[in-house]
Design a protein around this motif. Structure first.
Motif, short mmCIF file in Angstrom:
data_model
loop_
_atom_site.label_atom_id
_atom_site.label_comp_id
_atom_site.label_asym_id
_atom_site.label_seq_id
_atom_site.Cartn_x
_atom_site.Cartn_y
_atom_site.Cartn_z
N SER A 38 -15.33 6.96 5.10
CA SER A 38 -13.94 6.12 4.77
C SER A 38 -14.22 4.57 5.02
N SER A 40 -11.90 2.71 6.14
CA SER A 40 -11.27 2.39 7.59
C SER A 40 -12.25 2.82 8.67
N GLU A 70 -9.23 -4.03 4.30
CA GLU A 70 -8.98 -3.30 5.30
C GLU A 70 -8.96 -3.72 6.59
N LYS A 73 -5.41 -5.16 7.43
CA LYS A 73 -4.48 -4.33 7.70
C LYS A 73 -4.38 -3.97 8.97
N ARG A 88 -7.15 -3.59 -4.94
CA ARG A 88 -6.71 -2.11 -4.72
C ARG A 88 -7.64 -1.41 -5.90
N LYS A 89 -7.87 -0.09 -5.54
CA LYS A 89 -8.97 0.55 -6.55
C LYS A 89 -8.51 0.52 -7.64
N GLU A 90 -7.32 0.55 -8.27
CA GLU A 90 -7.15 0.44 -9.88
C GLU A 90 -7.56 -0.88 -10.36
N ASP A 143 -11.11 6.55 -2.66
CA ASP A 143 -9.88 7.17 -1.76
C ASP A 143 -9.17 6.18 -1.05
N TRP A 144 -9.55 4.90 -1.24
CA TRP A 144 -9.04 3.79 -0.59
C TRP A 144 -7.69 3.43 -1.02
N GLU A 145 -6.76 3.27 -0.02
CA GLU A 145 -5.26 3.06 -0.20
C GLU A 145 -5.07 1.46 -0.92
N GLY A 146 -6.07 0.63 -0.61
CA GLY A 146 -5.64 -0.69 -1.05
C GLY A 146 -4.91 -1.75 0.13
N GLY A 148 -2.19 -3.19 -0.22
CA GLY A 148 -0.84 -2.76 -0.44
C GLY A 148 0.01 -4.10 0.08
#
Length: 197
Positions: A38, A40, A70, A73, A88-90, A143-146, A148
Motif C-alpha cells: 500500500s 501508506s 499520503e 495526511k 486522487r486516483k480518479e 486502492d489509494w484513497e487520495g 481527501g
C-alpha cells in the motif's frame, strides 16, 4: 527541509540539473521493497527513515506525488508540491486504471533488461527498479484513497500534454510538456517552487 520523491521506476537521478540549486533539498529514492502493498505502508517507512517533520516541504512527481499526498495526511507539512501528479486516483488516465490488473502478467524483468540497454537516464532508472515494488505500487495506486480534505498548502505544476494524468482542474502552473516535466522542464519547475517556498 525539502524532500523530493521520484516517480515509479525512477530514483533521485530524476532530479538533476536545475534541481540541485534548490536549497536544503534531499532527493530521495524508494526504499528497498520489503513486501509493502500500500502507499501508506511505503510512506510510513519513508517518513521514519528520513525523519520528515511538521513544517517540511514535500515535492513529488507521479508516484512520488501520490506518496507526498499520503505524507501530508500523517504529518502537518509546510507545503506539498505535486509535479505531474494526482491528488486522487480518479485523475489518472482511465485506460491505465482499466489495465492495471494486468501488471502481474507483464514480463517486467525482461522489459527492464531491455530498457537497461537504452543509454538515457529514464531507461537506466527503470532498469534499476525493483520489479516487486513496481508491481505492488501499480496495484496500490488504484486502492489509494487520495489526499481527501487534508489541509495543506498545495502547489500543482502539470504538463499540458500529460497522458498519464491528463491535466486536472485546479493546477496553478501549466507547462508545455508531458508527464515527465520534472525532468524535461526542471528549470521552470525549480523557478516556480523558489517563488513560493
Amino acid at each position: 527541509m525539502i524532500y523530493a520523491l521520484p516517480g515509479m521506476g525512477a530514483d533521485q537521478r530524476m532530479y538533476s540539473g536545475a534541481w540541485k540549486s534548490l536549497p536544503n533539498c534531499a532527493f530521495l529514492k524508494w526504499p528497498t521493497h520489503a513486501g509493502e502493498d500500500s502507499i501508506s505502508a511505503v510512506v510510513r517507512r519513508i517518513a521514519a527513515d528520513h525523519k520528515i517533520r511538521a513544517g517540511d516541504i514535500v515535492i513529488g512527481s507521479s508516484l512520488g506525488a501520490i506518496a507526498a499526498c499520503e505524507i501530508a495526511k500523517i504529518i502537518p507539512i509546510g507545503g506539498l508540491v505535486l509535479i505531474g501528479g494526482a491528488k486522487r486516483k480518479e485523475e489518472i488516465n482511465a485506460l491505465l486504471a482499466f489495465i492495471h490488473p494486468l501488471v502481474d502478467l507483464a514480463p517486467l524483468a525482461f522489459i527492464q533488461r531491455v530498457s537497461g540497454k537504452v543509454p538515457d537516464d529514464l531507461s537506466q532508472m527503470f532498469s534499476d527498479g525493483d520489479p516487486g515494488f513496481i508491481r505492488a505500487m501499480c496495484r496500490a495506486i488504484f486502492d489509494w484513497e487520495g489526499l481527501g480534505d487534508t489541509h495543506v498548502n498545495l502547489l500543482r505544476i502539470h504538463g499540458r500534454k500529460d497522458r498519464v494524468i491528463p491535466l486536472p482542474e485546479g493546477v496553478q502552473h501549466v507547462l508545455n510538456g508531458g508527464h515527465l516535466i520534472a525532468m524535461t522542464h526542471s528549470q521552470q519547475c525549480v523557478e516556480i517552487i523558489k517563488t513560493v517556498s
